[in-house]
Design an enzyme around this catalytic site. Sequence first.
Site, PDB file in Angstrom:
ATOM      1  N   HIS A 209      40.297  47.144  48.370  1.00 39.65           N
ATOM      2  CA  HIS A 209      40.361  47.538  46.951  1.00 39.65           C
ATOM      3  C   HIS A 209      39.078  47.044  46.296  1.00 39.65           C
ATOM      4  O   HIS A 209      39.010  45.947  45.745  1.00 39.65           O
ATOM      5  CB  HIS A 209      41.592  46.950  46.260  1.00 39.65           C
ATOM      6  CG  HIS A 209      41.811  47.522  44.885  1.00 39.65           C
ATOM      7  ND1 HIS A 209      42.914  48.287  44.555  1.00 39.65           N
ATOM      8  CD2 HIS A 209      41.056  47.471  43.758  1.00 39.65           C
ATOM      9  CE1 HIS A 209      42.824  48.664  43.282  1.00 39.65           C
ATOM     10  NE2 HIS A 209      41.698  48.171  42.779  1.00 39.65           N
TER      11      HIS A 209
ATOM     12  N   HIS B 198      35.791  48.654  43.998  1.00 39.37           N
ATOM     13  CA  HIS B 198      35.210  49.783  43.273  1.00 39.37           C
ATOM     14  C   HIS B 198      33.694  49.793  43.440  1.00 39.37           C
ATOM     15  O   HIS B 198      33.017  48.848  43.026  1.00 39.37           O
ATOM     16  CB  HIS B 198      35.552  49.696  41.790  1.00 39.37           C
ATOM     17  CG  HIS B 198      36.995  49.925  41.483  1.00 39.37           C
ATOM     18  ND1 HIS B 198      37.463  51.113  40.968  1.00 39.37           N
ATOM     19  CD2 HIS B 198      38.080  49.119  41.625  1.00 39.37           C
ATOM     20  CE1 HIS B 198      38.773  51.024  40.791  1.00 39.37           C
ATOM     21  NE2 HIS B 198      39.175  49.830  41.193  1.00 39.37           N
TER      22      HIS B 198
ATOM     23  N   HIS C  72      46.621  52.968  41.466  1.00 42.05           N
ATOM     24  CA  HIS C  72      46.698  51.812  40.578  1.00 42.05           C
ATOM     25  C   HIS C  72      48.016  51.899  39.803  1.00 42.05           C
ATOM     26  O   HIS C  72      48.223  52.846  39.039  1.00 42.05           O
ATOM     27  CB  HIS C  72      45.546  51.823  39.574  1.00 42.05           C
ATOM     28  CG  HIS C  72      44.229  51.378  40.113  1.00 42.05           C
ATOM     29  ND1 HIS C  72      43.536  52.085  41.070  1.00 42.05           N
ATOM     30  CD2 HIS C  72      43.456  50.293  39.804  1.00 42.05           C
ATOM     31  CE1 HIS C  72      42.396  51.456  41.334  1.00 42.05           C
ATOM     32  NE2 HIS C  72      42.326  50.364  40.578  1.00 42.05           N
TER      33      HIS C  72
ATOM     34  N   GLU D 287      50.058  47.416  37.034  1.00 41.13           N
ATOM     35  CA  GLU D 287      49.037  46.480  36.556  1.00 41.13           C
ATOM     36  C   GLU D 287      49.212  46.297  35.047  1.00 41.13           C
ATOM     37  O   GLU D 287      49.465  45.205  34.568  1.00 41.13           O
ATOM     38  CB  GLU D 287      47.645  47.008  36.886  1.00 41.13           C
ATOM     39  CG  GLU D 287      46.508  46.084  36.471  1.00 41.13           C
ATOM     40  CD  GLU D 287      45.133  46.658  36.780  1.00 41.13           C
ATOM     41  OE1 GLU D 287      44.168  45.884  36.721  1.00 41.13           O
ATOM     42  OE2 GLU D 287      45.020  47.869  37.065  1.00 41.13           O
TER      43      GLU D 287
END
Length: 333
Positions: A12, A14, A197, A200
């Site tokens: 994970h 970015h 996602h 969260e």
Amino acid sequence: MIDITLPLTDIHRHLDGNIRAQTILDLGRQFNIALPAQTLETLIPHVQVTSTEPDLVSFLTKLDWGVKVLASLDACRRVAFENIEDAARNGLHYVELRFSPGYMAMAHQLPIAGVVEAVIDGVRDGCNTFGVEARLIGIMSRTFGEAACLQELDALLAHRENITALDLAGDELGFPGSLFLSHFNRARDAGWHITVHAGEAAGPESIWQAIRELGAERIGHGVKAVEDRALMDFLVQQRIGIESCLTSNIQTSTIASLADHPLKTFLEHGVLASLNTDDPAVQGVDIIHEYHVAAPAAGLSREQIRQAQINGLEIAFLSDGEKRALREKVAAA
């Protein structure tokens, strides 16, 4: 705390959240883009989290300067290449880099499909140069709405053989997964894996939706799963992984402190949860920090940290044969 006999992964991470501050300076000067500061030291507070942000959306604004300097496809290629170089420096054997091509293209109206191609080229060159194994995950930035996400999806599908999975990221509260059902139907039809996602900013219901409606095989962050024991049981039974990002969850104010983070609970429950960075350059951390500093602060024992490392490869979007080959390669090193 890292077991050097096992593959070290970051699944994970970015790509567009890991643009070096020095690269932002370089590209700003190259393209005559006005930056908020002209030295590395004074730029850092603008592009890196230096204190806890009030929420996820505020945290995400720290990524904006990195993409504002992407004024050409060569610039996109450069940051992709540097992402692999950074992974190698961190000692990673395998990395899954996720990126939002529409977000990267936005500031300078770059062709979105061109951004996808540039990222693919940069990552391929980086892997050949530094010996890191990588896969690419395309992101749809939900914050910009359904139509913008469709443009991103079309651009990613134009290079479907070089993309491993599809993700949905951004404003989880404002743009629920239910808006993107047809997008994910197309992704699954293309043979891609699915990670989302969820849990969260929103609650456990967002995770259930990601699994049941979008087909998620893994959940990004997923911290709110701890509020629903039936959901945790389901994650274990279905072997749906959680991509945990300890420092990130503190910096976004998703979790109040590392001591409150549910990763330890997930591991005790048997959930396939792994340790990851999220946006390393923006956060000012690396995978080593997550293992050596954040994980112990979150209450993980040495054996639990090792299990999280094992889980990282177990839930990676690789075939069983590819996982076995990577284990053998590291063991023989």
